[in-house]
Write a protein that holds these residues in place. Structure first.
Motif, PDB file in Angstrom:
ATOM      1  N   GLN A  26      -8.585  -1.078  -8.516  1.00  0.00           N
ATOM      2  CA  GLN A  26      -7.327  -0.353  -8.738  1.00  0.00           C
ATOM      3  C   GLN A  26      -7.220   0.864  -7.825  1.00  0.00           C
ATOM      4  O   GLN A  26      -8.130   1.699  -7.766  1.00  0.00           O
ATOM      5  N   LEU A  27      -6.105   0.978  -7.098  1.00  0.00           N
ATOM      6  CA  LEU A  27      -5.841   2.161  -6.301  1.00  0.00           C
ATOM      7  C   LEU A  27      -5.344   3.283  -7.207  1.00  0.00           C
ATOM      8  O   LEU A  27      -4.764   3.035  -8.260  1.00  0.00           O
ATOM      9  N   ASN A  28      -5.543   4.505  -6.774  1.00  0.00           N
ATOM     10  CA  ASN A  28      -5.170   5.644  -7.597  1.00  0.00           C
ATOM     11  C   ASN A  28      -4.279   6.604  -6.825  1.00  0.00           C
ATOM     12  O   ASN A  28      -4.287   6.640  -5.593  1.00  0.00           O
ATOM     13  N   ALA A  35       1.131   2.128  -1.600  1.00  0.00           N
ATOM     14  CA  ALA A  35       1.021   0.667  -1.578  1.00  0.00           C
ATOM     15  C   ALA A  35       2.194   0.011  -2.295  1.00  0.00           C
ATOM     16  O   ALA A  35       2.750  -0.991  -1.823  1.00  0.00           O
ATOM     17  N   ASP A  36       2.595   0.554  -3.443  1.00  0.00           N
ATOM     18  CA  ASP A  36       3.722  -0.015  -4.190  1.00  0.00           C
ATOM     19  C   ASP A  36       5.022   0.100  -3.404  1.00  0.00           C
ATOM     20  O   ASP A  36       5.901  -0.766  -3.496  1.00  0.00           O
ATOM     21  N   ALA A  37       5.152   1.187  -2.622  1.00  0.00           N
ATOM     22  CA  ALA A  37       6.384   1.395  -1.873  1.00  0.00           C
ATOM     23  C   ALA A  37       6.446   0.532  -0.612  1.00  0.00           C
ATOM     24  O   ALA A  37       7.517   0.040  -0.244  1.00  0.00           O
ATOM     25  N   GLN A  99     -11.076  -0.237  -0.160  1.00  0.00           N
ATOM     26  CA  GLN A  99     -11.363  -0.943  -1.406  1.00  0.00           C
ATOM     27  C   GLN A  99     -10.406  -2.102  -1.674  1.00  0.00           C
ATOM     28  O   GLN A  99     -10.729  -3.025  -2.427  1.00  0.00           O
ATOM     29  N   SER A 100      -9.220  -2.080  -1.035  1.00  0.00           N
ATOM     30  CA  SER A 100      -8.265  -3.167  -1.216  1.00  0.00           C
ATOM     31  C   SER A 100      -8.153  -4.063   0.018  1.00  0.00           C
ATOM     32  O   SER A 100      -7.356  -5.001   0.020  1.00  0.00           O
ATOM     33  N   SER A 101      -8.937  -3.791   1.051  1.00  0.00           N
ATOM     34  CA  SER A 101      -8.916  -4.632   2.249  1.00  0.00           C
ATOM     35  C   SER A 101      -9.704  -5.912   1.977  1.00  0.00           C
ATOM     36  O   SER A 101     -10.514  -5.986   1.049  1.00  0.00           O
TER      37      SER A 101
END
Length: 252
Positions: A26-28, A35-37, A99-101
């Motif tokens: 989970q990104l914070n 990321a959401d945008a 961490q999300s790559s």
């Protein structure tokens, strides 16, 4: 048209349900907002494992190609035999944060679900060094135990010296070293240990024409590709009174 609308609705509902699930990476804070945008979740890829575990990848279809994701993740999942049974784990993908790559997620899968012992390796390295003003071919036998992020082992290598010819005859002098070695490539899930450090002790001191007295070596090897490495080091001889720098190439 009604069927298409229903299919899109179900797909969207599935993505929303998956996204609501707890993410393993989970990104914070501002990272999540960014990321959401810029890369909101629009698609999901599920891998069904033999033990009925499931890996879910959430991603934006403008950033990732599904077929490429399959090719990227299938090799590590084949090794992830410690993946929990009857469990679904979800990861969000975006390349802008480690961490999300894909590299970061694969590394996390390897660290947690690939068995610690990977393999036992046996190789027969050969090469050529420049040692103290002489070219010295090298041959040997090496064995390593490969673990998740590093390997440990040893080798026996022969540094071959050609003394000056006598009566036109070529002589060969063998110098056998017993070496302890440590290889690593932290963060590399492909297990290509590109770095190696080793120390060695000359076994046949009395028969060596190149070295004399107590002789030891220390070396660093950097792998250039699957079969070629550059090796640099230093050999201390004459009871550590004389030092020879060495540089060479290895094939295996």
């Amino acid at each position: 048209m009604k069927t298409l609308t229903t299919t899109l609705f179900l797909a969207f509902a599935f993505i929303q349900h998956t996204y609501a699930q707890k993410l393993e990476n989970q990104l914070n804070g501002n990272d999540l907002i960014w990321a959401d945008a810029n890369f909101p979740v629009t698609d999901t890829l599920a891998f069904e494992l033999p033990n009925e575990g499931t890996l879910l990848l959430l991603y934006n279809d403008a950033e990732y190609n599904q077929e490429i994701l399959k090719q990227t993740f299938e090799p590590i999942l084949e090794k992830a035999t410690d993946f929990p049974e009857f469990t679904s784990l979800a990861y969000r993908l975006t390349e802008n944060f480690y961490q999300s790559s894909t590299k970061g997620v694969i590394y996390d899968l390897e660290a947690n679900y690939v068995p610690y012992l990977d393999s036992i390796e046996l190789t027969f390295p050969i090469g050529l060094d420049f040692t103290g003003g002489d070219f010295t071919p090298s041959v040997g036998l090496r064995t390593h135990v490969n673990l998740r992020q590093f390997s440990i082992g040893g080798s026996v290598t022969n540094t071959i010296f050609f003394p000056e010819r006598e009566n036109g005859n070529v002589k060969v002098n063998s110098n056998w070293f017993a070496n302890a070695e440590f290889s690593w490539e932290f963060g590399n899930v492909q297990r290509q240990r590109r770095n190696m450090f080793g120390v060695g002790y000359l076994l046949n001191q009395n028969d060596s024409q190149l070295f004399s007295g107590t002789t030891m070596q220390a070396f660093y090897r950097r792998k250039l590709n699957e079969n070629i490495s550059i090796r640099v080091g230093v050999i201390a001889t004459e009871n550590f009174k004389t030092f020879y720098p060495t540089i060479g190439i290895r094939f295996w």
